[in-house]
Design a protein around this motif. Structure first.
Motif, short mmCIF file in Angstrom:
data_model
loop_
_atom_site.label_atom_id
_atom_site.label_comp_id
_atom_site.label_asym_id
_atom_site.label_seq_id
_atom_site.Cartn_x
_atom_site.Cartn_y
_atom_site.Cartn_z
N SER A 55 126.04 61.22 12.68
CA SER A 55 125.42 62.23 13.73
C SER A 55 125.62 61.57 15.18
CB SER A 55 124.00 62.43 13.60
OG SER A 55 123.51 63.55 14.38
N LEU A 56 125.87 60.36 15.14
CA LEU A 56 125.84 59.49 16.45
C LEU A 56 127.16 59.91 16.92
CD1 LEU A 56 125.03 57.16 18.43
CD2 LEU A 56 126.22 55.64 16.87
N PHE A 57 128.12 60.38 16.14
CA PHE A 57 129.43 60.51 16.96
C PHE A 57 129.97 62.02 16.89
CE2 PHE A 57 129.86 56.34 15.10
CZ PHE A 57 129.88 55.44 16.12
N ASN A 58 129.07 62.57 16.10
CA ASN A 58 129.53 64.31 15.90
C ASN A 58 128.32 64.97 15.74
OD1 ASN A 58 130.68 66.75 15.31
ND2 ASN A 58 130.85 66.38 13.33
N SER A 59 127.71 65.84 16.63
CA SER A 59 126.57 66.80 16.59
C SER A 59 126.92 68.17 16.18
CB SER A 59 125.84 66.60 17.83
OG SER A 59 126.70 67.22 18.89
N ASN A 60 128.43 68.53 16.20
CA ASN A 60 128.72 69.85 15.56
C ASN A 60 128.72 69.73 14.27
OD1 ASN A 60 130.42 72.00 14.66
ND2 ASN A 60 131.92 71.53 16.18
N ARG A 61 127.59 70.83 13.97
CA ARG A 61 127.04 70.48 12.48
C ARG A 61 128.12 71.28 11.26
NH1 ARG A 61 124.19 66.20 13.63
NH2 ARG A 61 123.07 66.78 15.36
N VAL A 62 128.62 72.39 11.93
CA VAL A 62 129.81 73.14 11.11
C VAL A 62 131.06 72.01 11.00
CG1 VAL A 62 131.29 75.13 10.88
CG2 VAL A 62 128.98 75.25 12.03
N LEU A 63 131.34 71.33 11.80
CA LEU A 63 132.62 70.29 11.63
C LEU A 63 132.07 69.47 10.55
CD1 LEU A 63 135.07 69.31 12.26
CD2 LEU A 63 134.10 68.25 14.26
N ASN A 64 130.71 68.94 10.85
CA ASN A 64 130.10 68.01 9.98
C ASN A 64 130.33 68.43 8.29
OD1 ASN A 64 128.33 66.03 8.47
ND2 ASN A 64 127.18 67.73 8.26
N ALA A 65 129.69 69.79 8.10
CA ALA A 65 129.90 70.28 6.75
C ALA A 65 131.35 70.58 6.30
CB ALA A 65 129.23 71.75 6.86
N GLU A 66 132.39 70.90 7.25
CA GLU A 66 133.58 71.08 7.01
C GLU A 66 134.25 69.64 6.53
OE1 GLU A 66 135.03 73.00 10.41
OE2 GLU A 66 134.97 75.09 9.61
N THR A 67 133.91 68.60 7.36
CA THR A 67 134.39 67.30 6.99
C THR A 67 134.00 67.04 5.41
OG1 THR A 67 134.35 66.57 9.14
CG2 THR A 67 134.30 64.92 7.57
N VAL A 68 132.77 67.13 5.08
CA VAL A 68 132.23 66.73 3.81
C VAL A 68 133.10 67.48 2.76
CG1 VAL A 68 130.15 67.14 2.30
CG2 VAL A 68 129.87 66.23 4.35
N MET A 69 133.48 68.78 3.25
CA MET A 69 134.44 69.71 1.85
C MET A 69 135.77 68.93 1.99
SD MET A 69 135.04 73.79 2.09
CE MET A 69 135.52 73.70 3.92
N MET A 70 136.31 68.67 2.96
CA MET A 70 137.53 67.94 3.03
C MET A 70 137.64 66.67 2.32
SD MET A 70 138.99 69.24 6.78
CE MET A 70 140.69 68.68 6.35
N MET A 71 136.67 65.73 2.49
CA MET A 71 136.52 64.46 1.92
C MET A 71 136.50 64.81 0.36
SD MET A 71 133.65 62.72 4.56
CE MET A 71 133.14 61.54 3.35
N LYS A 72 135.62 65.72 -0.06
CA LYS A 72 135.62 66.10 -1.53
C LYS A 72 136.73 66.50 -1.86
CE LYS A 72 131.98 67.97 -3.12
NZ LYS A 72 130.89 69.09 -3.45
N GLU A 73 137.62 67.18 -1.22
CA GLU A 73 138.93 67.70 -1.71
C GLU A 73 139.97 66.33 -1.84
OE1 GLU A 73 142.72 70.56 -0.29
OE2 GLU A 73 140.80 70.57 0.86
N HIS A 74 139.84 65.32 -0.82
CA HIS A 74 140.52 64.25 -0.70
C HIS A 74 140.16 63.33 -2.10
CE1 HIS A 74 142.86 60.71 0.37
NE2 HIS A 74 141.61 59.95 0.37
N ILE A 75 139.02 63.31 -2.46
CA ILE A 75 138.45 62.27 -3.37
C ILE A 75 139.15 62.98 -4.88
CG2 ILE A 75 136.53 61.61 -4.74
CD1 ILE A 75 135.04 61.52 -1.95
#
Length: 461
Positions: free
Chosen positions: A10-30
């Motif tokens: 949250s220190l670097f990104n307060s766009n909450r939709v982008l945060n959620a999309e990032t989690v989704m893409m991280m899971k896909e990468h894993i």
């Protein structure tokens, strides 16, 4: 596996939709790189709690369980309290309040502030002002901060800055650079909010949700006898609001209506329905003179209750009054480690009792509660128990500990709900009967009518 990303911080990104999309893409990468994921758990304090809650709200099923500490249900409704506190701090520092207070002792003045603010004492709003009171500033600014925590005196502090950390010449200025980069919080998510005309001719800005039209600041303080009718009237006459560039103004703040729909529809206002569909272990410490208030955990619970017929069985709350977070090895073992182990058992149970059809499928609250382990229940460690050796499950005993008791917020003092999830209230006409036994003079009532020409908040709908 422990995974982090700057866009989930949250220190670097307060766009909450982008945060959620990032989690989704991280899971896909894993999954692509390492194989199937058994379950995904969120963990973090303060902004970390916001990222967990909003990811679970925006994309339910993305996280299988969350462990928020220093909890806020979301950032957008937290911002209500921040802006209210900025307005209150500035009002208290002004001549109108000074005239009202006259020669009262400072302790009595501060007690009135605390009653209006809803906090443990007068310091809470000052902490919000100094910590995050300038997050929505789109251009360069010098922060006005409280420089005396006892009297609330304010002054500009430090050098000019901007929230983008860009060279000053690149940043929005309504006079000299109206098309420069805007650095306010909504402007970091224009793809979510959309844009509209800005204040400066030829400029555009992100739509915003801030609104305090109809808010009766200090209402419960008035009805409880903590402030006088004249103090209540003057407060609501003079508190004002902020414009689209986050400048204080005499008129109240007004939201862009399309942004309100987006905030709720997208889950940016954390949804009690969605938060009811996964295990939550909330670790709540003490920071009532800072910005992490105990009532926030109960606000999240209130949202879950409202969406699930009063059932919050998927949320567990562990409270302690020694500090914001567990600090000693014994405290970490009792809370941090035990939370992780309990969550591991809970999610392991769920993989058997309610396996997900896909990686991001959503469970029901009933399924989550059915899999709840025996160690998942509300408890507290009383403030005198520095080693966290005696968990207390009698919630009345917990609530009686002064450092475990919840307080409230300016909007709750104004009559708003504990859930604090109303960005813009519906209005109703002023009605003198609703203030009884308080009686206003004819002049005071005329001033209230002028201050609330469209009516006051009707929190019942």
């Amino acid at each position: 596996m422990v995974v982090d990303n700057s866009l989930t911080d949250s220190l670097f990104n307060s766009n909450r939709v982008l945060n959620a999309e990032t989690v989704m893409m991280m899971k896909e990468h894993i999954v692509d790189t390492y194989g199937e994921i058994s379950y995904t758990v969120g963990n973090g304090c303060s902004g970390g709690s916001i990222q967990q809650n909003t990811a679970a709200s925006i994309f339910p099923g993305l996280l299988d369980g969350i462990q928020p500490s220093c909890d806020y249900p979301d950032s957008i409704t937290t911002g209500l309290e921040v802006t209210d506190c900025v307005l209150l701090v500035n009002f208290y520092a002004g001549s109108d309040w000074a005239t009202l207070m006259g020669a009262l002792p400072q302790a009595q003045i501060n007690a009135k502030k605390a009653a209006i603010n809803g906090h443990l004492d007068h310091v809470g709003c000052q902490s919000w002002n100094n910590s995050f009171g300038f997050n929505n500033k789109p251009g360069n600014y010098v922060p006005t901060q409280v420089i005396n925590q006892t009297t609330g005196v304010i002054a500009p502090v430090g050098a000019p800055r901007n929230n983008c950390r860009l060279p000053a010449a690149l940043v929005y200025d309504p006079a000299t650079n109206p098309t420069g980069t805007r650095c306010g919080d909504p402007d970091l998510a224009t793809a979510v909010w959309g844009t509209t005309a800005g204040i400066a001719p030829g400029s555009t800005r992100a739509r915003q949700t801030g609104d305090n039209v109809g808010i009766q600041y200090g209402l419960k303080a008035l009805l409880g006898g903590a402030i006088t009718p004249e103090e209540f009237v003057t407060l609501n006459e003079k508190i004002g609001g902020v414009d689209a560039d986050s400048n204080r103004r005499a008129a109240r703040s007004t939201a862009d209506l399309p942004a309100l729909d987006i905030a709720y529809r997208a889950g940016i206002v954390a949804s009690g329905d969605h938060l009811g569909r996964l295990p939550i272990i909330d670790s709540r410490g003490f920071d009532e003179q800072g910005i992490h208030y105990i009532w926030r955990s109960f606000a999240e619970r209130a949202r879950i209750d409202a969406a699930n017929g009063g059932n919050h069985g998927n949320q567990v709350m562990w409270r302690y009054g020694t500090g914001l977070l567990p600090a000693t090895p014994a405290q970490i073992t009792a809370v941090t480690l035990q939370s992780f182990l309990t969550m591991d058992t809970w999610l392991s149970n769920l993989t058997v009792s309610a396996p997900k059809e896909t990686l991001n499928s959503v469970r029901s609250q009933a399924e989550v509660i059915e899999a709840k382990p025996a160690t998942a229940f509300d408890l507290c460690y009383l403030t005198g128990d520095a080693t966290f050796s005696t968990p207390v499950t009698d919630i009345a005993v917990c609530d009686a500990d002064p450092r475990l008791a919840k307080h409230s917020s300016p909007r709750q003092v104004a009559g708003g709900p504990l859930a604090e999830n109303i960005l813009k209230c519906r209005l109703k006409p002023l009605n003198s009967a609703e203030y009884l036994p308080i009686v206003f003079s004819t002049g005071q009532w005329a001033r209230l009518e002028a201050a609330f020409q469209g009516g006051v908040c009707d929190w019942s709908r």
